[in-house]
Design an enzyme around this catalytic site. Sequence first.
Site, PDB file in Angstrom:
ATOM      1  N   GLY A   1       0.817  -1.200   0.000  1.00  0.00           N
ATOM      2  CA  GLY A   1       0.000   0.000   0.000  1.00  0.00           C
ATOM      3  C   GLY A   1       0.853   1.252   0.000  1.00  0.00           C
ATOM      4  CB  SER A   2       1.494   3.958  -1.384  1.00  0.00           C
ATOM      5  OG  SER A   2       2.294   2.910  -1.841  1.00  0.00           O
ATOM      6  CG  ASN A   3      -0.231   7.044   3.398  1.00  0.00           C
ATOM      7  OD1 ASN A   3      -1.275   6.424   3.328  1.00  0.00           O
ATOM      8  ND2 ASN A   3       0.546   7.009   4.468  1.00  0.00           N
TER       9      ASN A   3
END
Length: 775
Positions: free
Chosen positions: A216-218
């Site tokens: 995942g990531s922001n």
Amino acid sequence: MIVTRARRLAVPLVTALVGALLVLAPAPVRAAADRYSADIRRTEYGLPHILAKDHGGLGYGYGYAFAQDNLCVMASWVLTLRGERSRYFGAEAMSDDPVDPVSNLVSDVYYRGVQASGVLRRVLARPAPHGPGAELRALVDGYVAGFNRYLSETGVDRLPDPTCRGKEWVGPITATDVWTNLLDLGRLGGSSSFKEAIAAAGQTPDQPVRRSPAPGSNAYAIGREATRDGHGMLLADPHFPWNGSRRFYQVHLTIPGVLDVSGGSLYGTPMVQIGHNATVAWTHTVSHAQHLTLYRLKLVPGLRTSYLVDGRAEPMGRQEVSVTVRDAGGATRTVTTTLFTSRYGPVLGSGWTDRTALALADANAANLRFADEWLAMAVARDLTELRRAQDTHQGTPFVYTLAADVKGGTYFADTSVVPHVTDEQAERCRAQDDPELLVLDGSTSACLWGRDADAVEPGIFGPAAQPRLTRADYVTNANASPWLTNPKAPLTDYPRVYGDVHTERDLRTRVGLDMITRRLSGGDGLGAPGFTLESLWRTATGKRNLGAELLRPGLRALCRTRPVMTSSDGERIDVRGACATLAAWDGRARLDSRGAILWREFFLRLNGPHRRSDKPTSWWKVPFDPERPLTTPRGLDTANPVVTTALADTVRFFTANGIPLTLTPGQAQRYGAVPVPGCTEGEGCFDRIRTGEPLGEDGRYPEVNTGSSFLMAVELTPAGPRTRTVLTYSLSANPASPYHADQTELFSRGGWVTERFTEAEIRAFPRLTTTSLRP
């Protein structure tokens, strides 16, 4: 020759030593060296700046620099990609895949199947944009030559990394290895996450389809209306594994007048995936779109390997895959497995009965277009050119794109490769209900993927159908669907295969949006409204815990009336000490936050003593309201007995094992010897970390294995980019390297690297070293 220059290292000595090494280099390596030249300049924390006159030379310098830092990781991964792990490490040992570890035998069968399919050969034979362009091919060839030159000069027996020094499985890599790595990266959200089901075709009918989770990531892209100085800004915060081949390597790649890009590059890939040039910055987060579909095959009665399409029988294809396996005594034998294929793709072992089977259709099965796309994005001068690069190649495999430019514009798009399945077709062709996977009817050609006129390949949606948003204030994503990319302009007009709308957002998404809201109002205590580079960095690394902010007031109230609570087995537990600790806790997940781990363990038990879920819902006081998605659900339902049970069980675990209730992240979490701050996404933490296991009886979690990995904050000014970065696990996997844990220690104490991008900035580094690779 090679020349290394440093303030405290004599050039004649280095030249003499290198000359001696070159005499030992095999002829093929020297032949490759005659074609390329590059300079590798290293600044603080060993960060390499590669300078070359063409793409072949750029790859050459990059491959050499990467081998200096991470040769052993690449050598092991090459064995994986070749399907040779069982030969050296045995069939039962686990593979080195950091995202989807499976047994070596399963891994080898899968990758041998990829080889046997001939997909890579077919893709490489195609002209651009369907196959690789000339610059990309030169980059890959140079990368291989540079990597192999370092290995040849150093020698396997003299490698600085003890992990693979002198090992029989270490050797030169080939262009096929690099292309296979790129192909596998594209399949990360598809075929590569179904290795067990593909490798066990026809053998495990009762097992459900198991799909490994994607990283995942922001990301924030901040525009001129939301920054103090009117500049475009970008925050990249990918959450990728901290070990193995899916780590980022930080690199600066320059061909004067042609290419100048800096950022994060996944191991074994010779281009930047997340980064910036002088006027544009971009990043990616994992998309919620479907990048594959399953097809349920209707088998011909009495024939398990034939299926019906439009009433006509089609035989499954067969691939005989042989793997060499070493036993405990060192003897080897050959294991042969039959893989089955269909018109849709590989047939899965899971769910295969006498009447039906499942086949996997992966939209990225033959996709290498993203590699050229990243090269084109790297030279884009503004968002218009970046969008043009994406529309031309249409290769982004499984991620959203967020970008900003020096003009102060921002851009969000899901340009990922998505199967052309309309909402109507999905409803008409759905063969079974599955909360995560779209399973279509494979017995009729009416359920084949459709085609858009603007799509570069048949079977996928073209750019006109993709969710996109351009803004002057901001766009953001934290792995949710595109719906609330900017709550002022919700995205809803896209096929549901791209993601849902009007559904509950997870706490990480909500805290990320709340952080922007508070920064734009000035309500976060970081100064006047609007983003600066300083406030962007402090916002992203603030270690907020939204779950605690929403639930702790209710728990405090409960604690005042219930000093003794009952555990799941009926024991009465005095929780006053825990309540006092949680009341005094600063609500953050800093190294010294006393009570942060106690809260996490309580939070993870809220769904019951035997189930630790990141998505609890039953104990919210105010349920989710699609009209108020940023503020619901909220509040703690203190009347729900799971709340008191969860706190009692947590306190009992701490006291029974002598763990202090004030245990801090710095005491409980480590990466190697370095304490690590942070908390989990389930709790509502933005720059999250994950260990994958519960707290041990010794008060320690297993080593951090994923989370914020390459943090990059960029301000694009007319005078050039201003950038802060930190590579959380550091540049080198070699435990003997000075760059093995230096940035991890920096991350631990909340520091960052001020990037050197211009020639003047690079040359100003007082301990600059330069390795010149010459014929």
